[in-house]
Motif scaffolding. Sequence first.
Motif, mmCIF file in Angstrom:
data_model
loop_
_atom_site.group_PDB
_atom_site.id
_atom_site.type_symbol
_atom_site.label_atom_id
_atom_site.label_comp_id
_atom_site.label_asym_id
_atom_site.label_seq_id
_atom_site.Cartn_x
_atom_site.Cartn_y
_atom_site.Cartn_z
ATOM 1 N N THR A 64 -31.501 -0.606 56.439
ATOM 2 C CA THR A 64 -31.057 0.677 56.201
ATOM 3 C C THR A 64 -29.745 0.606 56.853
ATOM 4 O O THR A 64 -28.752 1.275 56.269
ATOM 5 N N ILE A 65 -29.559 0.083 58.151
ATOM 6 C CA ILE A 65 -28.311 0.142 58.800
ATOM 7 C C ILE A 65 -27.409 -0.628 58.169
ATOM 8 O O ILE A 65 -26.042 -0.309 58.080
ATOM 9 N N VAL A 66 -27.583 -1.756 57.591
ATOM 10 C CA VAL A 66 -26.648 -2.725 56.972
ATOM 11 C C VAL A 66 -26.282 -1.875 55.738
ATOM 12 O O VAL A 66 -25.280 -1.924 55.303
ATOM 13 N N GLY A 67 -27.237 -1.236 54.931
ATOM 14 C CA GLY A 67 -26.825 -0.482 53.687
ATOM 15 C C GLY A 67 -25.904 0.646 54.033
ATOM 16 O O GLY A 67 -25.028 0.725 53.259
ATOM 17 N N LEU A 68 -26.117 1.216 55.139
ATOM 18 C CA LEU A 68 -25.101 2.411 55.452
ATOM 19 C C LEU A 68 -23.845 1.828 55.821
ATOM 20 O O LEU A 68 -22.522 2.421 55.474
ATOM 21 N N CYS A 69 -23.601 0.681 56.659
ATOM 22 C CA CYS A 69 -22.417 0.043 56.884
ATOM 23 C C CYS A 69 -21.593 -0.247 55.599
ATOM 24 O O CYS A 69 -20.459 -0.302 55.476
ATOM 25 N N ALA A 70 -22.352 -0.981 54.688
ATOM 26 C CA ALA A 70 -21.749 -1.320 53.491
ATOM 27 C C ALA A 70 -21.316 -0.132 52.487
ATOM 28 O O ALA A 70 -19.999 -0.059 52.023
ATOM 29 N N LEU A 71 -21.863 1.031 52.502
ATOM 30 C CA LEU A 71 -21.491 2.270 51.939
ATOM 31 C C LEU A 71 -19.941 2.880 52.864
ATOM 32 O O LEU A 71 -19.487 3.265 52.199
ATOM 33 N N LYS B 88 -3.850 22.467 65.068
ATOM 34 C CA LYS B 88 -3.316 22.158 66.619
ATOM 35 C C LYS B 88 -2.505 20.941 67.010
ATOM 36 O O LYS B 88 -1.559 20.957 67.531
ATOM 37 N N PHE B 89 -3.079 19.802 66.150
ATOM 38 C CA PHE B 89 -2.384 18.604 66.435
ATOM 39 C C PHE B 89 -1.307 18.369 65.203
ATOM 40 O O PHE B 89 -0.988 17.157 65.315
ATOM 41 N N ALA B 90 -1.223 19.283 64.254
ATOM 42 C CA ALA B 90 -0.341 19.117 63.449
ATOM 43 C C ALA B 90 -0.415 17.872 62.488
ATOM 44 O O ALA B 90 0.660 17.013 62.252
ATOM 45 N N VAL B 91 -1.490 17.560 62.246
ATOM 46 C CA VAL B 91 -1.913 16.095 61.450
ATOM 47 C C VAL B 91 -1.240 16.270 59.996
ATOM 48 O O VAL B 91 -1.804 17.020 59.218
ATOM 49 N N PRO B 92 -0.446 14.906 59.691
ATOM 50 C CA PRO B 92 0.080 15.280 58.665
ATOM 51 C C PRO B 92 -1.043 15.316 57.376
ATOM 52 O O PRO B 92 -1.973 14.412 57.466
ATOM 53 N N PRO B 93 -1.036 15.787 56.187
ATOM 54 C CA PRO B 93 -2.009 15.662 55.270
ATOM 55 C C PRO B 93 -2.591 14.128 54.806
ATOM 56 O O PRO B 93 -3.584 14.115 54.389
ATOM 57 N N GLN B 94 -1.408 13.237 54.608
ATOM 58 C CA GLN B 94 -1.834 11.904 54.408
ATOM 59 C C GLN B 94 -2.468 11.074 55.535
ATOM 60 O O GLN B 94 -2.987 10.032 55.008
ATOM 61 N N TYR B 95 -2.632 11.785 56.700
ATOM 62 C CA TYR B 95 -3.485 11.099 57.626
ATOM 63 C C TYR B 95 -4.756 11.608 58.001
ATOM 64 O O TYR B 95 -5.673 11.295 58.556
ATOM 65 N N GLN B 96 -5.126 12.957 57.401
ATOM 66 C CA GLN B 96 -6.284 13.558 57.683
ATOM 67 C C GLN B 96 -7.500 12.692 57.402
ATOM 68 O O GLN B 96 -8.616 13.060 58.147
ATOM 69 N N ALA B 97 -7.569 12.152 56.146
ATOM 70 C CA ALA B 97 -8.871 11.557 55.718
ATOM 71 C C ALA B 97 -9.207 10.456 56.762
ATOM 72 O O ALA B 97 -10.207 10.059 57.022
ATOM 73 N N ARG B 98 -8.149 9.629 57.049
ATOM 74 C CA ARG B 98 -8.227 8.616 58.325
ATOM 75 C C ARG B 98 -8.864 9.323 59.656
ATOM 76 O O ARG B 98 -9.749 8.573 60.289
ATOM 77 N N VAL B 99 -8.300 10.401 60.113
ATOM 78 C CA VAL B 99 -8.823 10.879 61.149
ATOM 79 C C VAL B 99 -10.069 11.239 61.105
ATOM 80 O O VAL B 99 -10.941 11.090 62.051
ATOM 81 N N LEU B 100 -10.601 11.861 59.863
ATOM 82 C CA LEU B 100 -11.848 12.398 59.864
ATOM 83 C C LEU B 100 -12.928 11.365 59.722
ATOM 84 O O LEU B 100 -14.123 11.205 60.237
ATOM 85 N N MET B 101 -12.326 10.017 58.924
ATOM 86 C CA MET B 101 -13.466 8.979 58.750
ATOM 87 C C MET B 101 -13.709 8.481 60.160
ATOM 88 O O MET B 101 -15.084 8.249 60.637
ATOM 89 N N VAL B 102 -12.691 8.207 60.967
ATOM 90 C CA VAL B 102 -12.953 7.555 62.325
ATOM 91 C C VAL B 102 -13.636 8.589 63.082
ATOM 92 O O VAL B 102 -14.729 8.189 64.057
ATOM 93 N N GLY B 103 -13.415 9.804 63.088
ATOM 94 C CA GLY B 103 -14.057 10.747 63.882
ATOM 95 C C GLY B 103 -15.597 11.036 63.606
ATOM 96 O O GLY B 103 -16.191 10.977 64.468
ATOM 97 N N ASP C 293 -16.244 3.142 51.122
ATOM 98 C CA ASP C 293 -15.570 4.297 51.335
ATOM 99 C C ASP C 293 -14.269 4.105 51.925
ATOM 100 O O ASP C 293 -13.189 4.321 51.709
ATOM 101 N N PHE C 294 -14.348 3.203 53.156
ATOM 102 C CA PHE C 294 -13.112 3.184 53.912
ATOM 103 C C PHE C 294 -11.999 1.918 52.938
ATOM 104 O O PHE C 294 -10.826 2.365 53.076
ATOM 105 N N PHE C 295 -12.572 1.082 52.281
ATOM 106 C CA PHE C 295 -11.795 0.295 51.400
ATOM 107 C C PHE C 295 -11.222 1.085 50.305
ATOM 108 O O PHE C 295 -9.991 0.877 50.016
#
Length: 336
Positions: A11-18, A91-106, A22-24
């Motif tokens: 299960t953990i391996v499958g979730l990591c693959a998903l 608040k942090f004035a995150v540019p739109p093109q970086y918001q997806a990366r911020v959310l993914m790592v968060g 998504d990241f790729f």
Amino acid sequence: MDVSLTLWVLTIVGLCALIGTDFFVGRKPHEVSLREAGTWTIIWIVLAGLFGIGLWIWGDSQASGEFFAGYVTEKSLSVDNLFVFVIIMGKFAVPPQYQARVLMVGVLIALVMRAAFIAAGAALIASFSWVFYIFGAFLIYTAWKLVQEARAEEADEEWEENRLLKAVERRFAATDTYHGTKLFITENGKRLITPMLIVMLAIGTTDLLFALDSIPAIFGLTQDPYIVFTANAFALMGLRQLYFLIGGLLKKLVHLSYGLSVILGFIGVKLVLHALHESGVHVPEISTAVSLSVIGGVLVVTTLTSLRASRRIDAEQEKQKETEPAEARRPGPGDD
């Protein structure tokens, strides 16, 4: 449900693959379109549905029902989290093109930390049945607080940094501007952190605070750590796309806090009843089917009443705009 170590690993391996897929797909910084967000939102919901069906086929109907009840609850609570995410991004004035990366790592930070919460909660429940009383009372208190905040109309309250973020900002020097998706840069031989790292920590740690409500809530629906973890994982992993899909609709869900308060209060009562039953008191227990019906019904009613109230508010604002120019043209007492 009896879950072997092999199934946990798979299960953990499958979730990591998903997550890796998504990241790729979204590895290049870009502004997420509604089409992309909608497509991935559907994909994550379908995957969660298939997983729940798989539990029913290879497990049992109770496990499947508990997963869907937990998933719907966690998903609805995560929608409430998006209000705070919008404030943090602003608040942090995150540019739109970086918001997806911020959310993914968060979200990844939150998922790892929630796993620790789930393990701790499962250990407490296995050893001390009276923990159900604490979880139940906490959820009922949280439900009451949500109602109080909703009645006070605190939707526009400012987000405040938690202690971890304040400690990081005091201890490490940071730049004032973003440098792409870099978390660290070197200027004049000095290593500095960027706002990108700080906002990622803000999203991750803030979501962890929300887990204080959601983890006891899902333990009120199932005590199976495997179901608790997978329901949380599927709910969190689709959160990033949901942010972009319904970001503009969040303000229309004006009754969401009331709906969530009813759900949390209901689960709190369910936990207290379960605790009394474990203590030998003969009280009725709420089944998974009833729980799923109540949660789904509350969310449907909340959404419908929210949209109706939003339309009424929009109509009143439009009417006010139409009358303002005419009133502005009226001569005042001191006009000639």
